[in-house]
Scaffold this motif. Structure first.
Motif, PDB file in Angstrom:
ATOM      1  N   UNK A 182      -3.760  15.158   6.911  1.00 29.97           N
ATOM      2  CA  UNK A 182      -4.853  16.041   7.663  1.00 29.97           C
ATOM      3  C   UNK A 182      -5.980  15.679   6.663  1.00 29.97           C
ATOM      4  N   UNK A 183      -6.946  15.503   7.143  1.00 29.70           N
ATOM      5  CA  UNK A 183      -8.133  15.804   6.670  1.00 29.70           C
ATOM      6  C   UNK A 183      -8.839  17.210   6.698  1.00 29.70           C
ATOM      7  N   UNK A 184      -9.409  17.690   5.613  1.00 30.80           N
ATOM      8  CA  UNK A 184     -10.015  18.844   5.328  1.00 30.80           C
ATOM      9  C   UNK A 184     -11.318  18.956   5.073  1.00 30.80           C
ATOM     10  N   UNK A 185     -12.035  19.487   5.928  1.00 30.06           N
ATOM     11  CA  UNK A 185     -13.592  19.949   5.489  1.00 30.06           C
ATOM     12  C   UNK A 185     -13.825  21.515   4.794  1.00 30.06           C
ATOM     13  N   UNK A 186     -13.964  21.334   3.755  1.00 30.71           N
ATOM     14  CA  UNK A 186     -14.267  22.834   3.185  1.00 30.71           C
ATOM     15  C   UNK A 186     -15.382  22.884   2.476  1.00 30.71           C
ATOM     16  N   UNK A 187     -16.430  23.751   3.047  1.00 34.18           N
ATOM     17  CA  UNK A 187     -17.755  24.087   1.879  1.00 34.18           C
ATOM     18  C   UNK A 187     -17.316  24.825   0.653  1.00 34.18           C
ATOM     19  N   UNK A 188     -16.353  25.563   0.764  1.00 29.58           N
ATOM     20  CA  UNK A 188     -16.003  26.066  -0.417  1.00 29.58           C
ATOM     21  C   UNK A 188     -14.747  25.193  -1.172  1.00 29.58           C
ATOM     22  N   UNK A 189     -14.534  25.392  -2.375  1.00 32.70           N
ATOM     23  CA  UNK A 189     -13.482  24.673  -3.178  1.00 32.70           C
ATOM     24  C   UNK A 189     -12.042  25.048  -2.538  1.00 32.70           C
ATOM     25  N   UNK A 190     -11.151  24.104  -2.370  1.00 34.34           N
ATOM     26  CA  UNK A 190      -9.833  24.277  -1.893  1.00 34.34           C
ATOM     27  C   UNK A 190      -9.010  25.001  -2.915  1.00 34.34           C
TER      28      UNK A 190
END
Length: 261
Positions: free
Chosen positions: A63-71
């Protein structure tokens, strides 16, 4: 006059403060929850996206994950729904939290392979992927995967009785996603009385050469029963092994009778 200007300055400053608070309340500076896209999973060896996997093998997930905050964490759960547990099988629930350094970033790509036990029930399993960032925002996606036997047998037919001195027929279809390696047939009796002129009979047949490396095949054979075999019930075990070492075994019985005059 100075008093009026002082009052106007206080009012203007208050308005700016109120506007700033209002912007914060509207969430203008809030960090959005992670977004999960292109979630795919399937047979591990081929990186299939058909949402099918096989017992004794593995399932690949990506899966591709787009996260503004660090995972912060990525959690994976796989479990079945009301699947019947057969003899020699156990329930399977998989849960794991991934916190590898490669995932604890802004926009990671999730890619893992999960081993599937060979002794679990076949059927539909529920898959859940949950991503949480360091601010506590979390997002999950769900799906289903069909976990199947790597070896299947269908259309089984066999004579129920056979006169000694003749033969009996067996036929069935074999499906093996990893190709057939070995097909064995074992016939034996338990504690049959051996009469005058009779000889104890056991049969062990290896039919592998005819089916080696095929993924689909029809087993159709005739097995001779010696005229001297004791009459009674015989136990038959069929063993099929694929190229990955998975084994499918099933059993049946046949009655050997004395020829009628």
């Amino acid at each position: 006059m100075k008093t009026k200007f002082k009052s106007l300055a206080i009012i203007t400053m208050g308005a700016l403060v109120l506007h700033s608070c209002s912007s914060d309340d509207d969430g203008g500076s809030a960090v959005e929850a992670p977004v999960i896209t292109n979630f795919e999973y399937g047979e591990g060896s081929s990186h299939s996206t058909e949402q099918v996997a096989y017992k004794g093998s593995d399932i690949h997930l990506e899966a591709e994950i787009t996260a503004e905050g660090t995972v912060s964490t990525i959690e994976l759960s796989i479990h079945g729904h009301d699947l019947e547990v057969g003899e020699g099988e156990v329930e399977w629930d998989f849960e794991q939290t991934y916190s590898d350094a490669s995932y604890l970033v802004i926009n990671p790509t999730f890619h893992e392979h999960v081993d599937i036990p060979s002794n679990i029930p076949s059927g539909e399993y529920h898959v859940t992927l949950t991503v949480t960032d360091e601010l506590g925002n979390s997002t999950e996606v769900e799906g289903h995967v069909e976990i199947l036997d790597p070896i299947t047998v269908s259309g089984f037919e066999m004579d129920e009785t056979v006169e000694r001195g003749s033969d009996f027929h067996i036929e069935f279809m074999i499906g093996a996603v990893n190709s057939i390696h070995e097909v064995l047939v074992d016939v034996h009796a338990h504690d049959l009385e051996i009469g005058e002129g009779e000889v104890e009979w056991d049969f062990e047949g290896d039919f592998s050469e005819d089916f080696h490396e095929l993924t689909e095949a029809e087993f159709h054979e005739h097995i001779d029963v010696p005229a001297t075999a004791p009459a009674g019930e015989y136990h038959i075990t069929f063993t099929i092994e694929d190229e990955d070492g998975n084994i499918y075994e099933f059993e049946d019985h046949i009655d050997v009778t004395v020829p009628t005059i």
